[in-house]
Structure formats: structure tokens, C-alpha cells
Design a protein around this motif. Sequence first.
Motif, PDB file in Angstrom:
ATOM      1  N   THR A   9       0.831  -1.203   0.000  1.00 15.15           N
ATOM      2  CA  THR A   9       0.000   0.000   0.000  1.00 15.15           C
ATOM      3  C   THR A   9       0.865   1.253   0.000  1.00 15.15           C
ATOM      4  O   THR A   9       0.583   2.216  -0.723  1.00 15.15           O
ATOM      5  N   ALA A  10       1.924   1.251   0.792  1.00 16.53           N
ATOM      6  CA  ALA A  10       2.826   2.406   0.842  1.00 16.53           C
ATOM      7  C   ALA A  10       3.500   2.636  -0.501  1.00 16.53           C
ATOM      8  O   ALA A  10       3.611   3.780  -0.960  1.00 16.53           O
ATOM      9  N   LEU A  11       3.951   1.575  -1.156  1.00 15.40           N
ATOM     10  CA  LEU A  11       4.604   1.724  -2.452  1.00 15.40           C
ATOM     11  C   LEU A  11       3.635   2.235  -3.516  1.00 15.40           C
ATOM     12  O   LEU A  11       3.963   3.149  -4.287  1.00 15.40           O
ATOM     13  N   LEU A  12       2.436   1.663  -3.560  1.00 17.94           N
ATOM     14  CA  LEU A  12       1.434   2.133  -4.523  1.00 17.94           C
ATOM     15  C   LEU A  12       1.029   3.574  -4.251  1.00 17.94           C
ATOM     16  O   LEU A  12       0.863   4.371  -5.182  1.00 17.94           O
ATOM     17  N   SER A  13       0.866   3.904  -2.997  1.00 14.40           N
ATOM     18  CA  SER A  13       0.500   5.277  -2.627  1.00 14.40           C
ATOM     19  C   SER A  13       1.580   6.255  -3.053  1.00 14.40           C
ATOM     20  O   SER A  13       1.276   7.341  -3.559  1.00 14.40           O
ATOM     21  N   ALA A  14       2.832   5.890  -2.844  1.00 11.25           N
ATOM     22  CA  ALA A  14       3.940   6.773  -3.221  1.00 11.25           C
ATOM     23  C   ALA A  14       3.970   6.999  -4.726  1.00 11.25           C
ATOM     24  O   ALA A  14       4.175   8.131  -5.185  1.00 11.25           O
ATOM     25  N   VAL A  15       3.757   5.953  -5.500  1.00  5.63           N
ATOM     26  CA  VAL A  15       3.791   6.096  -6.959  1.00  5.63           C
ATOM     27  C   VAL A  15       2.620   6.951  -7.440  1.00  5.63           C
ATOM     28  O   VAL A  15       2.808   7.890  -8.234  1.00  5.63           O
ATOM     29  N   ILE A  16       1.418   6.667  -6.969  1.00  8.92           N
ATOM     30  CA  ILE A  16       0.249   7.434  -7.405  1.00  8.92           C
ATOM     31  C   ILE A  16       0.358   8.885  -6.952  1.00  8.92           C
ATOM     32  O   ILE A  16       0.095   9.810  -7.729  1.00  8.92           O
ATOM     33  N   PHE A  17       0.752   9.099  -5.719  1.00  7.67           N
ATOM     34  CA  PHE A  17       0.913  10.448  -5.191  1.00  7.67           C
ATOM     35  C   PHE A  17       1.953  11.223  -5.996  1.00  7.67           C
ATOM     36  O   PHE A  17       1.749  12.388  -6.351  1.00  7.67           O
ATOM     37  N   SER A  18       3.056  10.588  -6.322  1.00  6.66           N
ATOM     38  CA  SER A  18       4.130  11.243  -7.067  1.00  6.66           C
ATOM     39  C   SER A  18       3.703  11.578  -8.491  1.00  6.66           C
ATOM     40  O   SER A  18       4.054  12.644  -9.009  1.00  6.66           O
ATOM     41  N   VAL A  19       2.979  10.689  -9.137  1.00  4.78           N
ATOM     42  CA  VAL A  19       2.507  10.959 -10.496  1.00  4.78           C
ATOM     43  C   VAL A  19       1.548  12.138 -10.495  1.00  4.78           C
ATOM     44  O   VAL A  19       1.629  13.032 -11.352  1.00  4.78           O
ATOM     45  N   ILE A  20       0.637  12.189  -9.527  1.00  7.02           N
ATOM     46  CA  ILE A  20      -0.303  13.307  -9.438  1.00  7.02           C
ATOM     47  C   ILE A  20       0.439  14.614  -9.196  1.00  7.02           C
ATOM     48  O   ILE A  20       0.147  15.639  -9.829  1.00  7.02           O
ATOM     49  N   LEU A  21       1.405  14.605  -8.291  1.00  4.92           N
ATOM     50  CA  LEU A  21       2.177  15.821  -8.033  1.00  4.92           C
ATOM     51  C   LEU A  21       3.010  16.242  -9.244  1.00  4.92           C
ATOM     52  O   LEU A  21       3.111  17.431  -9.551  1.00  4.92           O
ATOM     53  N   ALA A  22       3.612  15.282  -9.921  1.00  2.00           N
ATOM     54  CA  ALA A  22       4.432  15.619 -11.088  1.00  2.00           C
ATOM     55  C   ALA A  22       3.577  16.218 -12.197  1.00  2.00           C
ATOM     56  O   ALA A  22       4.008  17.168 -12.868  1.00  2.00           O
ATOM     57  N   PHE A  23       2.385  15.701 -12.408  1.00  2.00           N
ATOM     58  CA  PHE A  23       1.492  16.293 -13.400  1.00  2.00           C
ATOM     59  C   PHE A  23       1.008  17.668 -12.960  1.00  2.00           C
ATOM     60  O   PHE A  23       0.809  18.553 -13.789  1.00  2.00           O
ATOM     61  N   SER A  24       0.816  17.858 -11.672  1.00  2.00           N
ATOM     62  CA  SER A  24       0.269  19.119 -11.167  1.00  2.00           C
ATOM     63  C   SER A  24       1.291  20.245 -11.143  1.00  2.00           C
ATOM     64  O   SER A  24       0.943  21.402 -11.406  1.00  2.00           O
ATOM     65  N   PHE A  25       2.525  19.949 -10.806  1.00  4.47           N
ATOM     66  CA  PHE A  25       3.514  20.993 -10.559  1.00  4.47           C
ATOM     67  C   PHE A  25       4.569  21.162 -11.646  1.00  4.47           C
ATOM     68  O   PHE A  25       5.479  21.961 -11.475  1.00  4.47           O
ATOM     69  N   SER A  26       4.489  20.432 -12.716  1.00  6.32           N
ATOM     70  CA  SER A  26       5.511  20.572 -13.747  1.00  6.32           C
ATOM     71  C   SER A  26       4.875  20.485 -15.127  1.00  6.32           C
ATOM     72  O   SER A  26       3.793  19.943 -15.290  1.00  6.32           O
ATOM     73  N   ASN A  27       5.586  21.005 -16.105  1.00  6.36           N
ATOM     74  CA  ASN A  27       5.121  20.856 -17.481  1.00  6.36           C
ATOM     75  C   ASN A  27       5.689  19.557 -18.048  1.00  6.36           C
ATOM     76  O   ASN A  27       6.425  18.842 -17.370  1.00  6.36           O
ATOM     77  N   LEU A  28       5.378  19.264 -19.292  1.00  6.93           N
ATOM     78  CA  LEU A  28       5.780  17.977 -19.852  1.00  6.93           C
ATOM     79  C   LEU A  28       7.289  17.819 -19.986  1.00  6.93           C
ATOM     80  O   LEU A  28       7.802  16.703 -19.928  1.00  6.93           O
ATOM     81  N   ASN A  29       8.013  18.908 -20.153  1.00 11.15           N
ATOM     82  CA  ASN A  29       9.474  18.810 -20.262  1.00 11.15           C
ATOM     83  C   ASN A  29      10.131  18.456 -18.934  1.00 11.15           C
ATOM     84  O   ASN A  29      11.210  17.881 -18.913  1.00 11.15           O
ATOM     85  N   GLU A  30       9.492  18.813 -17.840  1.00  8.55           N
ATOM     86  CA  GLU A  30      10.064  18.559 -16.513  1.00  8.55           C
ATOM     87  C   GLU A  30       9.368  17.418 -15.786  1.00  8.55           C
ATOM     88  O   GLU A  30       9.625  17.201 -14.601  1.00  8.55           O
ATOM     89  N   PHE A  31       8.510  16.678 -16.465  1.00  6.71           N
ATOM     90  CA  PHE A  31       7.720  15.645 -15.783  1.00  6.71           C
ATOM     91  C   PHE A  31       8.591  14.550 -15.187  1.00  6.71           C
ATOM     92  O   PHE A  31       8.462  14.224 -14.007  1.00  6.71           O
ATOM     93  N   TRP A  32       9.480  13.947 -15.983  1.00  2.00           N
ATOM     94  CA  TRP A  32      10.258  12.799 -15.500  1.00  2.00           C
ATOM     95  C   TRP A  32      11.232  13.164 -14.381  1.00  2.00           C
ATOM     96  O   TRP A  32      11.319  12.431 -13.384  1.00  2.00           O
ATOM     97  N   PRO A  33      11.960  14.265 -14.485  1.00  2.00           N
ATOM     98  CA  PRO A  33      12.817  14.627 -13.336  1.00  2.00           C
ATOM     99  C   PRO A  33      11.995  14.929 -12.079  1.00  2.00           C
ATOM    100  O   PRO A  33      12.385  14.533 -10.979  1.00  2.00           O
ATOM    101  N   SER A  34      10.867  15.610 -12.257  1.00  2.00           N
ATOM    102  CA  SER A  34      10.013  15.903 -11.100  1.00  2.00           C
ATOM    103  C   SER A  34       9.451  14.618 -10.502  1.00  2.00           C
ATOM    104  O   SER A  34       9.412  14.461  -9.280  1.00  2.00           O
ATOM    105  N   LEU A  35       9.031  13.705 -11.363  1.00  2.00           N
ATOM    106  CA  LEU A  35       8.498  12.425 -10.878  1.00  2.00           C
ATOM    107  C   LEU A  35       9.550  11.673 -10.080  1.00  2.00           C
ATOM    108  O   LEU A  35       9.257  11.117  -9.016  1.00  2.00           O
ATOM    109  N   PHE A  36      10.776  11.660 -10.563  1.00  2.00           N
ATOM    110  CA  PHE A  36      11.864  10.972  -9.863  1.00  2.00           C
ATOM    111  C   PHE A  36      12.078  11.565  -8.467  1.00  2.00           C
ATOM    112  O   PHE A  36      12.199  10.829  -7.482  1.00  2.00           O
ATOM    113  N   VAL A  37      12.098  12.879  -8.370  1.00  2.00           N
ATOM    114  CA  VAL A  37      12.308  13.543  -7.072  1.00  2.00           C
ATOM    115  C   VAL A  37      11.127  13.272  -6.144  1.00  2.00           C
ATOM    116  O   VAL A  37      11.305  12.941  -4.965  1.00  2.00           O
TER     117      VAL A  37
END
Length: 134
Positions: A9-37
Motif C-alpha cells: 500500500t505504501a509503495l502504490l501510494s507513493a507512486v500514485i501520489f508522485s505521479v499526481i504531483l508531477a502532473f500538477s507541478f511541472s510541465n511535460l518537459n520537466e515531468f520525468w525529473p520531477s516524478l523521480f524527485v
Amino acid sequence: MGLLTRFVTALLSAVIFSVILAFSFSNLNEFWPSLFVFIMYSTLLFITVGVGFSYLGDYILNKLPLKHQWLYYIIGIIVYAVGGVLTNIYFLTSTFTYRYSADTEALLYLGIFAALLFYHLKYVVHFSFQRLDV
């Protein structure tokens, strides 16, 4: 509910939470680095704090004399939301030295969102493990 269920549950939550944040706070050029962080930070927090609070939250919920399943669910939402707020307040006061600001309020909302995401995914993972007989 066992440690394996909470860990998945923690791992799935972290991935889903991170994807939502990366889409919300970055544009498409910065998506993958933001997702990694976001994944680096959120995975550590979900595994340590999420799993730990999950045990505490379930302990509190099991001590309450609730007869209806819907009431257990509603009280669980409240307990986990309060846990998200308290955890965020602890991290904000222990790691940062600035006072209350709009960022503080946004981080509190993110804490509530993260806690409720964990709470709901816990049911999904538990149900999935029951169906798979794990």
C-alpha cells in the motif's frame, strides 16, 4: 492486516501520489525529473510514516465500539486525515524554521490527501490480496 499489505500500500501510494504531483507541478518537459524527485521523497515518507501510522490508526479504529461498517469507514477517514495533518505539522516544525504561510496550508492539504490515499489504497490492496489468497 499484515506488514506486506501495508508495505505494498505504501509503495502504490507513493507512486500514485508522485505521479499526481508531477502532473500538477511541472510541465511535460520537466515531468520525468520531477516524478523521480517526488518518488524518492514520498516513498520514504509513505513507508516510514504511512506504515507506522497505519498500525496506530487501525489500533484506534479497532478500539472503538462501531457496529456499522459505514461508520467505521467514516471514522477511519477522520482518523487518517487527522494523522496526515499531525504528521505534516511535525515535519514542518521539526525540519523548517519558517512561520505559517500559504505554503504551510498547501502542505497540510497534501498531507491529508496522502493519508486518505493511503487509507483507500489499503482497502484495495487488502481486497486484492484476499482475492489472490496471499
